[in-house]
Design an enzyme around this catalytic site. Structure first.
Site, PDB file in Angstrom:
ATOM      1  N   HIS A  77      -4.172   5.885 -10.280  1.00  0.00           N
ATOM      2  CA  HIS A  77      -4.167   4.527  -9.741  1.00  0.00           C
ATOM      3  C   HIS A  77      -4.548   4.440  -8.269  1.00  0.00           C
ATOM      4  O   HIS A  77      -4.660   3.351  -7.725  1.00  0.00           O
ATOM      5  CB  HIS A  77      -2.800   3.863  -9.952  1.00  0.00           C
TER       6      HIS A  77
HETATM    7  C1  UD1 Z   1       1.079   0.047  -5.279  1.00  0.00           C
HETATM    8  C2  UD1 Z   1       1.383   0.834  -4.013  1.00  0.00           C
HETATM    9  C3  UD1 Z   1       1.224   2.322  -4.295  1.00  0.00           C
HETATM   10  C4  UD1 Z   1       2.055   2.740  -5.480  1.00  0.00           C
HETATM   11  C5  UD1 Z   1       1.675   1.883  -6.668  1.00  0.00           C
HETATM   12  C6  UD1 Z   1       2.437   2.211  -7.909  1.00  0.00           C
HETATM   13  C7  UD1 Z   1       0.806  -0.211  -1.867  1.00  0.00           C
HETATM   14  C8  UD1 Z   1      -0.156  -0.205  -0.767  1.00  0.00           C
HETATM   15  N1  UD1 Z   1       0.442   0.502  -2.948  1.00  0.00           N
HETATM   16  O1  UD1 Z   1      -0.278   0.260  -5.619  1.00  0.00           O
HETATM   17  O2  UD1 Z   1       1.640   3.057  -3.169  1.00  0.00           O
HETATM   18  O3  UD1 Z   1       1.828   4.100  -5.770  1.00  0.00           O
HETATM   19  O4  UD1 Z   1       1.918   0.504  -6.321  1.00  0.00           O
HETATM   20  O5  UD1 Z   1       1.961   1.432  -8.960  1.00  0.00           O
HETATM   21  O6  UD1 Z   1       1.843  -0.836  -1.767  1.00  0.00           O
HETATM   22  N2  UD1 Z   1      -1.340  -5.493 -10.966  1.00  0.00           N
HETATM   23  C9  UD1 Z   1      -1.000  -6.112 -12.131  1.00  0.00           C
HETATM   24  N3  UD1 Z   1       0.327  -6.266 -12.406  1.00  0.00           N
HETATM   25  C10 UD1 Z   1       1.313  -5.815 -11.585  1.00  0.00           C
HETATM   26  C11 UD1 Z   1       0.935  -5.179 -10.395  1.00  0.00           C
HETATM   27  C12 UD1 Z   1      -0.376  -5.009 -10.100  1.00  0.00           C
HETATM   28  O7  UD1 Z   1      -1.846  -6.526 -12.915  1.00  0.00           O
HETATM   29  O8  UD1 Z   1       2.508  -5.996 -11.895  1.00  0.00           O
HETATM   30  C13 UD1 Z   1      -2.778  -5.284 -10.667  1.00  0.00           C
HETATM   31  C14 UD1 Z   1      -3.347  -6.357  -9.801  1.00  0.00           C
HETATM   32  O9  UD1 Z   1      -4.617  -6.625 -10.238  1.00  0.00           O
HETATM   33  C15 UD1 Z   1      -3.419  -5.741  -8.426  1.00  0.00           C
HETATM   34  C16 UD1 Z   1      -3.595  -4.264  -8.746  1.00  0.00           C
HETATM   35  O10 UD1 Z   1      -2.930  -4.054  -9.981  1.00  0.00           O
HETATM   36  O11 UD1 Z   1      -4.447  -6.259  -7.680  1.00  0.00           O
HETATM   37  C17 UD1 Z   1      -3.005  -3.374  -7.709  1.00  0.00           C
HETATM   38  O12 UD1 Z   1      -1.638  -3.714  -7.441  1.00  0.00           O
HETATM   39  P1  UD1 Z   1      -1.028  -3.478  -5.968  1.00  0.00           P
HETATM   40  O13 UD1 Z   1       0.423  -3.756  -5.976  1.00  0.00           O
HETATM   41  O14 UD1 Z   1      -1.855  -4.179  -4.970  1.00  0.00           O
HETATM   42  O15 UD1 Z   1      -1.265  -1.941  -5.724  1.00  0.00           O
HETATM   43  P2  UD1 Z   1      -1.049  -0.676  -6.653  1.00  0.00           P
HETATM   44  O16 UD1 Z   1      -2.364  -0.056  -6.877  1.00  0.00           O
HETATM   45  O17 UD1 Z   1      -0.181  -0.963  -7.832  1.00  0.00           O
END
Ligand code: UD1
Length: 361
Positions: free
Chosen positions: A205
Site C-alpha cells: 500500500h
Molecule cells: C495510511 C497511512 C499509512 C498507513 C496506512 C495503513 C498516512 C500518511 N498514511 O495510508 O502510514 O500505513 O494508512 O493503511 O497517514 N481509502 C478507502 N477507505 C478507507 C481508507 C482509505 O477507500 O477506509 C482509500 C482512499 O481512496 C484513499 C486511499 O485509500 O485516498 C489512501 O488512504 P489514506 O488514509 O490517505 O492513506 P493510506 O494509503 O491508507
C-alpha cells in the site's frame, strides 16, 4: 486525570486496543477515544473495533480521504474544539499516520501534554510521509514511548532529552499475543482453500510502490513468478485496488494469485501465522512476522524497524523484480525456522505505559 486517545487509520487500532483495556484497571484515569475518520471503510476500521473489543469512539471527526495537506488540516480544525471543550491533561497518539501528527500538533499548541507511542523509529527516508510524521510528532511530544533500542539512539541524536524517553516494548505485539489463541479458530484458511505453510501472503500500500505504475508492474511480475511455485494470497488495500485496476495482468492465473478484500484482525493474524512466507511494504507486519517466526520480505529500500532485521526474520528486498524472486525462492528452498525473542515484546507494553502516565501526569 483525563487522557484523550487518538486513532485514525488501520494500524492505529491494534496499538490503541491494549491501552484502552489497561485504562479500565485504573479508575482514577478518565479516558476518551477520538477517531479522526482517516480510515472509514467497514473493512479498514469497524471490523477492527469488533475483533479487538475496542468500544465505539466517543467522538468521530469523520475527515475521510483527502490530500495530505487538506486531511491534516481538517483533522486539526476538527480536533481543536474537542480539546477546548474537554481540556484533557494529556493527548496520546500512536504510530506515524497523518492523524498522529495532526492531533499532536493541536494539543501541543494548546499547551496540553502529548504522549507518543511508537516514538523514535526512523527510516531516514524523508520521501515517506510517515517519516515526516514521526520526526515532527517526536519533536513536540512530552512522553516518548519506544519499542526497540534504535529508537532511543535516534531521538537522542535529534536532541530529545533522555528523561522524556521510555523503553516500554510494543503495544502492537501486546495485541498479537492476546489474540493469537482466538485467531486459531478463524476459518480463513478453509475459506481460501489453502493449507498451513502452503501459501504466501502479500500486502502492498506504500505510495512509492503502488502509485508508480512502473514499480508496481515490476513487483507484480515478480509475484506472478513466485505464484508459479506457491499460491499467493493478496488482501488488497483500497489505495492499491485503484492502482491495480490500471495494471493489466497478462499472465495472472486466478488460482495461484488470489486477490481478496482486506481482512479483519483475527482472520489476517491466522493467515499470517500459517504462511510459508510474507511479502509486504507494511511496517507493522515486519514486527508481527518477527514474533510469529515467519520469513518476511520487505518490499521497500529501508526499514524504520531494524530490530526485525537483527532478529533474522525480515529481509529488505526493495522493488527489484529479480531480487524479490531470488529471495523468495531461497526461502521456499530452505527448511530453517527462526523464533527470535525481542526484549520487552512480551505483552506488557500497555501496562508499562499506563503505569508511567499514572505517576507522571
Ligand atoms: C495510511 C497511512 C499509512 C498507513 C496506512 C495503513 C498516512 C500518511 N498514511 O495510508 O502510514 O500505513 O494508512 O493503511 O497517514 N481509502 C478507502 N477507505 C478507507 C481508507 C482509505 O477507500 O477506509 C482509500 C482512499 O481512496 C484513499 C486511499 O485509500 O485516498 C489512501 O488512504 P489514506 O488514509 O490517505 O492513506 P493510506 O494509503 O491508507
Amino acid at each position: 486525570m483525563k487522557i484523550i486517545n487518538v486513532v485514525g487509520a488501520r494500524p492505529n487500532f491494534m496499538k490503541i486496543a491494549p491501552l484502552i483495556h489497561e485504562y479500565k484497571k485504573q479508575p482514577e484515569i478518565e479516558t476518551l477515544l477520538v477517531h479522526t475518520g482517516q480510515h472509514y471503510d467497514e473493512k479498514m476500521s469497524k471490523l477492527f473495533f469488533e475483533d479487538l473489543g475496542i468500544p465505539e469512539p466517543d467522538i468521530n471527526l469523520e475527515v475521510g480521504s483527502l490530500s495530505h495537506a487538506v486531511q491534516t488540516a481538517e483533522i486539526m480544525k476538527r480536533f481543536e474544539p474537542v480539546l477546548l471543550k474537554e481540556r484533557p491533561d494529556l493527548v496520546l497518539v500512536v504510530g506515524d499516520v497523518n492523524s498522529t501528527i495532526a492531533c499532536a500538533l493541536v494539543a501541543s499548541k494548546l499547551d496540553i501534554k502529548v504522549a507518543h507511542v511508537e516514538a523514535g523509529l526512523r527510516s531516514f527516508d524523508r520521501s515517506m510521509p510517515e517519516e515526516i510524521n514521526r520526526v515532527l510528532t517526536d519533536a513536540i511530544s512530552d512522553y516518548l514511548f519506544t519499542t526497540e533500542p534504535s529508537a532511543k539512539e535516534n531521538l537522542l541524536k535529534e536532541g530529545i532529552s533522555e528523561e522524556k524517553i521510555y523503553f516500554v516494548g510494543n503495544v502492537m505485539i501486546d495485541t498479537l499475543l492476546k489474540h493469537r489463541q482466538e485467531a486459531i479458530n478463524s476459518k480463513v484458511l478453509e475459506m481460501l482453500e489453502v493449507k498451513p505453510k502452503d501459501y504466501a501472503v502479500l500486502t502492498l500500500h506504500r505510495p512509492s510502490n503502488v502509485d508508480n505504475p512502473a514499480v508496481l508492474k515490476g513487483i507484480m511480475e515478480a509475484i506472478e513468478e513466485i505464484s508459479r511455485h506457491i499460491k499467493v494470497i493478496f488482501p488488497v488495500h483500497p489505495r492499491t485496488e485503484k492502482a491495480l485496476s490500471l495494471y493489466t495482468q497478462r499472465t495472472k492465473d486466478e488460482r495461484r494469485l488470489v486477490l481478496i478484500k482486506p481482512l479483519g484482525y483475527l482472520d489476517f493474524l491466522k493467515l499470517m501465522s500459517e504462511a510459508r512466507l510474507v511479502l509486504t511494504d507494511s511496517g507493522g507486519m515486519q514486527e508481527e512476522t518477527t514474533i510469529l517466526g515467519i520469513p518476511c520480505l520487505t518490499l521497500r529500500n529501508n526499514t524504520e524497524r531494524p530490530i526485525t532485521i537483527d532478529a533474522g526474520t525480515n529481509l529488505i528486498v526493495g522493488s527489484d523484480k529479480q531480487k524479490i524472486i531470488d529471495s523468495a525462492m531461497r526461502i521456499l528452498d530452505s527448511a530453517s525456522v527462526i523464533f527470535p525473542s525481542v526484549a520487552l515484546w512480551d505483552g506488557k507494553a500497555a501496562e508499562r505505559i499506563v503505569s508511567i502516565l499514572k505517576d507522571c501526569v
